[in-house]
Structures are given as C-alpha cells and as structure tokens.
Enzyme design. Structure first.
Site, PDB file in Angstrom:
ATOM      1  CG  ASN A 197      65.433  15.203  68.950  1.00 26.63           C
ATOM      2  OD1 ASN A 197      65.757  15.754  67.899  1.00 26.63           O
ATOM      3  ND2 ASN A 197      64.240  15.348  69.498  1.00 26.63           N
TER       4      ASN A 197
ATOM      5  CD  GLU B 144      60.661  16.661  68.500  1.00 29.34           C
ATOM      6  OE1 GLU B 144      61.653  16.996  69.184  1.00 29.34           O
ATOM      7  OE2 GLU B 144      60.427  17.160  67.386  1.00 29.34           O
TER       8      GLU B 144
ATOM      9  NE  ARG C  58      64.868  15.236  65.295  1.00 28.78           N
ATOM     10  CZ  ARG C  58      64.744  16.460  64.754  1.00 28.78           C
ATOM     11  NH1 ARG C  58      63.568  16.913  64.423  1.00 28.78           N
ATOM     12  NH2 ARG C  58      65.796  17.218  64.574  1.00 28.78           N
TER      13      ARG C  58
ATOM     14  NE  ARG D 170      65.587  25.607  60.335  1.00 27.76           N
ATOM     15  CZ  ARG D 170      65.054  24.637  61.075  1.00 27.76           C
ATOM     16  NH1 ARG D 170      63.747  24.504  61.174  1.00 27.76           N
ATOM     17  NH2 ARG D 170      65.833  23.792  61.700  1.00 27.76           N
TER      18      ARG D 170
ATOM     19  CG  HIS E  38      58.348  20.223  63.976  1.00 32.03           C
ATOM     20  ND1 HIS E  38      58.139  21.519  63.547  1.00 32.03           N
ATOM     21  CD2 HIS E  38      59.463  20.266  64.744  1.00 32.03           C
ATOM     22  CE1 HIS E  38      59.083  22.305  64.044  1.00 32.03           C
ATOM     23  NE2 HIS E  38      59.898  21.560  64.776  1.00 32.03           N
TER      24      HIS E  38
END
Ligand code: ADP
Length: 412
Positions: A18, A388, A99, A248, A187
């Site tokens: 990931n 995840e 991912r 961000r 996400h």
C-alpha cells in the site's frame, strides 16, 4: 525449495503493498478464512529527512526499526525488496496485491497486472503524479527481481464507480470528459472494508440505508453511500480535493491558480506542491500537519486553533451536504487515525448536527466505543477501524481461488 516440496503457489501467503505519497505499508497474510496478517511494516517519510523502516508481528514479538537515511521512492522500494527477499524469500510468496490509486475509467475489479494494464497505468500516470509513478516503479521492480511472482491490482477508485453522472461530472469544458477528467474519488478500499464491517456489525438493512463514511487520517475524505453503493465523495479527479487534510488543501477557489501565477510567478508545479504538501493543517497552523500536535497547542497558538476549527467545520459541512445528496441519514461512520482515536474531534465535527438526528453519547464517545451515538439517536454514529490491507488480501486470495493462477495471462 524443490518443486516437489514446495507448497502449491495458491496455498502460499499473500503480500499486500500500500504505497502512499510518502510511505509504503506492507503486510503478509497466510491463507486463512478470513485472512489474518502475520506481520506488517512500513517505510515512512519517503522523500523527506529521516526515512525509517519498521516491521512487527501481531504480538510484537518480532520487530525491527531502522533508519534508512533520506530515501526517495526508488531507494525505499529497493530497500523493501532486499528486506523481503532476505526475510521471507520471493519463492515463499503466493502473490502480491498492490493498492493502485486510480484504475482510470476502464479498470475497476481486482485483476492480475499484465503488460497491457501496466501500459494503461503509465498512460494515466499524470492522473495521480503523487502515487501512480511510484506504484508502477514498484511493480516493475518486482517483475525484474521476482519475474514468476504474480502481481494483482486493487483499485482505490473502484468503490465509487457507480456514482451517478451528476456527481462525476466536473464543471469544465465537456471535451475533457472524454479524456477521462472526472471525479474518481479515493479511499475506496477503506470504504469497501467499512461497508463489509457495517453489514457484519449492524446487519444488511443498515448497510443498505443512507450512510456517510468519514475516513479521517493524514488523507481525509467522505463518501455518501445508498443501497450499498457510493453516490458521491469529497475527493475528486485527484486526492487533493475535498476537505482539508494534513498537508493537502482540499477544495479551493480555482481563481487562485491565475492569481498566484500573476502575483508570484507561481508555476503549475509550484502550485501542485503547495496544495499537496504545504497546505491543510500544516499550511494554516504553520507548525504541524499532525492533528494531535495542534490540539496540544490550541490554547496558546491561534494558528493551531484555527487549523483544527477549519478541519472540523469543513467536515461537518460535507456531512450536511451528503445528507442532502442522500435525502437523509441513517448511519455515520468514523475511521482513520483521527476518526478512530480522537473523541474530541468527532464531537466537534458533530456539534450542531442534532437537526440531522445525530444524538451523541459523550461517554461512549470518550471511550471510543463501536457505537458513539445515544440509543435514542435517529442516526447511528459508529467507529470502525480502517483496514485497507485485508480488502487487498481477500481480493488476491479470491483471484487465486478462481484459478487465475493457472492462466498464462497471470505470468508477467
Ligand atoms: P494515514 O492517512 O497516513 O494512514 P492515519 O490514519 O494514521 O494516517 O492518521 C494520522 C492522523 O491521525 C494524524 O493527524 C494523527 O495526529 C491522528 N491521530 C492518531 N492518533 C490520534 C489520537 N489519539 N488523537 C488524535 N489524533 C490522532
């Protein structure tokens, strides 16, 4: 390992990878149902000073932390491959699950990484310059060093692929739509896990209701889900859009591009760097991108207080907008480092949302219980830990089970 003694490849563990913009997380999943990780680790602060490597097993019995100097993505990936080869051995792995931040308009389902898929990812790598080039480089490195090891892609955009057109369209000249410029949302692997866990914990009826999911970590986004399908999300064409995050900006007035170009000669690249790495909590506080640091300084530093207030306000506003998009709200789920751990931020986000039917139970919230709303609350507010990696591991085992391993297409 001889061919005779080697376990069938589809019985071997799966490695999940990931890669974020400044980290690579990895985990090893021996085959079990459901898969349970046997070790996990992370390379952190890639491209920054003090890059570090750490791994541990679930019991914390085996662990290692190491400073690996100031590594860029290429050096960090090489370090990780060397470590994996020494520690586990490529022959002892059944497959790798990556991912992949964006599969573009055509790739949604988890799938083997073929030459054709790699070509497509290279073609769209400008969609996600913070993520895709590094992810492609990692895949290439495994193809070079372990050419027989199957690699699979799981796309972070897939969860949002059923969003209605009205949510996907960006209000810019129509010709860009055909070039793939639209809201993708991210996400998605985390949201997939949340919806599976919601169905498990609260039943199918709750998972098919009107749900807002809030993934609040260093990256932060929200998704509106109805009938189990994403109908809107706060991130956009890139993960820089939506609510403010650790570094961000989230959504901005597009007029700022021309304003800064005119007044500061700011280039597109400088703008990109500013909105991805110098904005959000860090930009407003001028001290830290870490929410915990800012909470500690709130009483003495107005900049920290404003950064935290802005974060909570914009998330609250998005919950309201998504309740409008859904035509109501049944369940609100918090996840991610902030969503799971900060009772105060959850409470501040939900302040004043009683008109939506959100009734907080401050005791449950303070204890970060799985349900933090009151029994009488019309909306159930839950905390579900993010995971995840398990979504990737399950998808890869399913591909292996589908006998994909036997198909020559899998061979890189
Ligand atoms: P990433 O998106 O990189 O996986 P995480 O999900 O780990 O990040 O979230 C990191 C954020 O979570 C940081 O802002 C950190 O301050 C915050 N966080 C972690 N634990 C807590 C806590 N106990 N209280 C408040 N914030 C926390």
């Amino acid at each position: 390992m001889t061919a005779k003694s080697a376990p069938a490849q589809d019985r071997l563990p799966v490695l999940t990878l990931n890669g974020g913009s400044s980290s690579i997380k990895f985990a090893l999943y021996p085959r079990s149902n459901p898969p349970k990780r046997s070790l996990q680790g992370k390379i952190d602060r890639i491209g920054l000073s003090g890059t570090s490597f750490a791994f541990h097993d679930p019991a914390g019995n085996q662990h290692e932390t190491r400073n690996i100097a100031d590594s860029d993505h290429a050096a960090a990936s090489r370090f990780l491959l060397d470590w994996l080869e020494r520690r586990i051995g490529f022959d002892a792995l059944g497959a790798i699950g990556h991912r992949i931040v964006n599969g573009g308009a055509r790739h949604h389902e988890p799938q083997p990484i073929t030459g054709a898929l790699l070509d497509e990812l290279r073609r769209i790598s400008a969609y996600a310059p913070e993520h895709l080039p590094a992810e492609i480089a990692m895949i290439d490195l495994f193809r070079e060093r372990a050419p027989r090891l199957p690699q699979m892609a799981c796309f972070d955009t897939a969860f949002h692929r059923h969003m209605p057109r009205v949510a996907k369209i960006l209000p810019i000249p129509r010709r860009y739509q055909s070039a793939g410029v639209e809201r993708y949302g991210f996400h998605g692997l985390s949201y997939t896990h949340l919806m599976e866990e919601l169905a498990r914990a609260a039943g199918a009826k709750a998972a098919l209701g009107k749900v807002v999911l809030a993934h609040l970590g260093n990256g932060a986004s929200l998704a509106a889900v109805r009938d189990g399908k994403g109908i809107d999300t706060s991130m956009g064409f890139t993960p820089a859009a939506g609510v403010p995050m650790s570094t961000r900006s989230g959504d901005l007035d597009p007029g700022l591009v021309a304003y800064f170009a005119q007044t500061e000669n700011m280039t597109a690249q400088q703008f990109h760097k500013m909105v991805n790495h110098e904005s959000g909590l860090l930009g407003v506080s001028e001290t830290s991108s870490d929410l915990r640091d800012l909470q500690q300084k709130e009483d003495t530093d107005i900049r920290a207080a404003e950064a935290v207030a802005m974060f909570c306000y914009q998330i609250r506003k998005t919950i309201g907008a998504f309740a409008a998009a859904l035509g109501g709200l049944d369940t609100l789920v918090f996840t991610g480092g902030i969503g799971e751990n900060s009772a105060e931020i959850r409470s501040r986000i939900c302040e004043g949302l009683d008109f939506l039917g959100i009734g907080f139970d401050e005791m449950r919230n303070a204890a970060s219980e799985p349900v933090v709303s009151a029994d009488v609350s019309r909306v159930t507010v839950r905390i579900i830990p993010a995971d995840e990696d398990i979504v990737i591991a399950k998808a890869v085992f399913a591909l292996l089970d589908a006998n994909a391993i036997l198909q020559p297409i899998l061979r890189p």
